[in-house]
Motif scaffolding. Structure first.
Motif, mmCIF file in Angstrom:
data_model
loop_
_atom_site.group_PDB
_atom_site.id
_atom_site.type_symbol
_atom_site.label_atom_id
_atom_site.label_comp_id
_atom_site.label_asym_id
_atom_site.label_seq_id
_atom_site.Cartn_x
_atom_site.Cartn_y
_atom_site.Cartn_z
ATOM 1 N N PHE A 1 -14.791 3.865 13.054
ATOM 2 C CA PHE A 1 -14.157 2.553 12.943
ATOM 3 C C PHE A 1 -13.181 2.311 14.102
ATOM 4 N N PRO A 2 -13.681 2.308 15.326
ATOM 5 C CA PRO A 2 -12.785 2.245 16.483
ATOM 6 C C PRO A 2 -11.996 0.942 16.615
ATOM 7 N N TYR A 3 -12.429 -0.126 15.960
ATOM 8 C CA TYR A 3 -11.709 -1.396 16.060
ATOM 9 C C TYR A 3 -10.614 -1.538 15.002
ATOM 10 N N MET A 4 -10.493 -0.547 14.141
ATOM 11 C CA MET A 4 -9.436 -0.587 13.130
ATOM 12 C C MET A 4 -8.232 0.189 13.626
ATOM 13 N N GLN A 5 -7.085 -0.181 13.133
ATOM 14 C CA GLN A 5 -5.858 0.514 13.492
ATOM 15 C C GLN A 5 -5.404 1.355 12.302
ATOM 16 N N LEU A 6 -5.023 2.603 12.584
ATOM 17 C CA LEU A 6 -4.498 3.502 11.565
ATOM 18 C C LEU A 6 -2.985 3.571 11.717
ATOM 19 N N CYS A 7 -2.278 3.319 10.624
ATOM 20 C CA CYS A 7 -0.812 3.326 10.640
ATOM 21 C C CYS A 7 -0.283 4.313 9.596
ATOM 22 N N TYR A 8 0.746 5.043 9.972
ATOM 23 C CA TYR A 8 1.373 6.025 9.090
ATOM 24 C C TYR A 8 2.657 5.450 8.513
ATOM 25 N N CYS A 9 2.837 5.596 7.205
ATOM 26 C CA CYS A 9 4.037 5.126 6.513
ATOM 27 C C CYS A 9 4.631 6.299 5.735
ATOM 28 N N ASN A 10 5.821 6.719 6.107
ATOM 29 C CA ASN A 10 6.500 7.821 5.428
ATOM 30 C C ASN A 10 7.314 7.244 4.268
ATOM 31 N N ILE A 11 6.919 7.565 3.047
ATOM 32 C CA ILE A 11 7.566 6.952 1.886
ATOM 33 C C ILE A 11 8.988 7.467 1.660
ATOM 34 N N LYS A 12 9.320 8.623 2.194
ATOM 35 C CA LYS A 12 10.691 9.138 2.047
ATOM 36 C C LYS A 12 11.638 8.407 2.996
ATOM 37 N N LEU A 13 11.143 8.027 4.168
ATOM 38 C CA LEU A 13 11.967 7.304 5.135
ATOM 39 C C LEU A 13 11.965 5.798 4.882
ATOM 40 N N SER A 14 10.930 5.309 4.221
ATOM 41 C CA SER A 14 10.794 3.872 3.954
ATOM 42 C C SER A 14 10.382 3.625 2.507
ATOM 43 N N PRO A 15 11.263 3.955 1.552
ATOM 44 C CA PRO A 15 10.884 3.784 0.146
ATOM 45 C C PRO A 15 10.651 2.320 -0.239
ATOM 46 N N GLU A 16 11.332 1.393 0.453
ATOM 47 C CA GLU A 16 11.143 -0.029 0.146
ATOM 48 C C GLU A 16 9.720 -0.467 0.466
ATOM 49 N N LEU A 17 9.210 0.019 1.592
ATOM 50 C CA LEU A 17 7.848 -0.320 1.997
ATOM 51 C C LEU A 17 6.833 0.203 0.981
ATOM 52 N N ALA A 18 7.050 1.408 0.497
ATOM 53 C CA ALA A 18 6.173 1.975 -0.530
ATOM 54 C C ALA A 18 6.251 1.150 -1.814
ATOM 55 N N ALA A 19 7.441 0.789 -2.214
ATOM 56 C CA ALA A 19 7.612 0.013 -3.441
ATOM 57 C C ALA A 19 6.973 -1.367 -3.327
ATOM 58 N N GLN A 20 7.133 -2.011 -2.189
ATOM 59 C CA GLN A 20 6.557 -3.341 -1.989
ATOM 60 C C GLN A 20 5.029 -3.318 -2.046
ATOM 61 N N ASN A 21 4.444 -2.156 -1.758
ATOM 62 C CA ASN A 21 2.990 -2.032 -1.775
ATOM 63 C C ASN A 21 2.472 -1.254 -2.984
ATOM 64 N N ARG A 22 3.349 -1.025 -3.948
ATOM 65 C CA ARG A 22 3.001 -0.343 -5.198
ATOM 66 C C ARG A 22 2.407 1.042 -4.960
ATOM 67 N N ILE A 23 3.054 1.792 -4.087
ATOM 68 C CA ILE A 23 2.640 3.159 -3.789
ATOM 69 C C ILE A 23 3.503 4.089 -4.625
ATOM 70 N N PHE A 24 2.883 4.801 -5.544
ATOM 71 C CA PHE A 24 3.613 5.685 -6.448
ATOM 72 C C PHE A 24 3.229 7.150 -6.300
ATOM 73 N N ALA A 25 2.186 7.417 -5.518
ATOM 74 C CA ALA A 25 1.725 8.786 -5.311
ATOM 75 C C ALA A 25 1.249 8.938 -3.871
ATOM 76 N N VAL A 26 1.317 10.160 -3.389
ATOM 77 C CA VAL A 26 0.807 10.437 -2.045
ATOM 78 C C VAL A 26 -0.269 11.507 -2.129
ATOM 79 N N PRO A 27 -1.220 11.499 -1.237
ATOM 80 C CA PRO A 27 -1.446 10.467 -0.236
ATOM 81 C C PRO A 27 -2.022 9.200 -0.858
ATOM 82 N N SER A 28 -1.658 8.076 -0.292
ATOM 83 C CA SER A 28 -2.224 6.784 -0.683
ATOM 84 C C SER A 28 -2.667 6.056 0.576
ATOM 85 N N ILE A 29 -3.757 5.353 0.446
ATOM 86 C CA ILE A 29 -4.318 4.630 1.578
ATOM 87 C C ILE A 29 -4.564 3.194 1.163
ATOM 88 N N LEU A 30 -4.092 2.266 1.990
ATOM 89 C CA LEU A 30 -4.378 0.849 1.811
ATOM 90 C C LEU A 30 -5.247 0.407 2.974
#
Length: 109
Positions: free
Chosen positions: A47-76
């Motif tokens: 999938f070379p035209y897609m971008q992969l982004c890393y989100c650290n839930i410990k450093l950005s708990p608000e971002l995890a909460a806004q996306n309903r991430i409650f367990a790791v690893p999680s992929i959106l």
């Protein structure tokens, strides 16, 4: 792979890319550390035209909460600014690849 730490950055990625995969994790997750390089390799190879982004839930708990991430690893997976898939905890690379393939081919042809 880029790191996303704020909701604003998250929105920018979804709005400015036709396909984005967000990988939610943290440094203490041993499964996450093993899985991330495999997902990175899959994205680069299939999938070379897609971008992969890393989100650290410990450093950005608000971002995890806004996306309903409650367990790791999680992929959106987002296509054309819309969430298509969410995978959490027990996931396989082949399952992820199969889920992404059809919409990817429809968008990127």
């Amino acid at each position: 792979m880029q790191t996303v730490t704020t909701h604003h950055e998250f929105e920018e990625k979804t709005n400015n890319n036709q396909g984005v995969i967000f990988y939610f994790s943290h440094d203490e997750c041993s499964v996450c550390k093993v899985l991330l390089p495999k997902i990175n390799e899959m994205v680069e190879e299939h999938f070379p035209y897609m971008q992969l982004c890393y989100c650290n839930i410990k450093l950005s708990p608000e971002l995890a909460a806004q996306n309903r991430i409650f367990a790791v690893p999680s992929i959106l997976v987002y296509f054309e600014e819309k969430p298509y898939f969410q995978f959490s905890r027990n996931l396989s690379i082949s399952e992820l690849k199969n889920a992404i393939t059809r919409p990817y081919q429809m968008i990127f042809g």
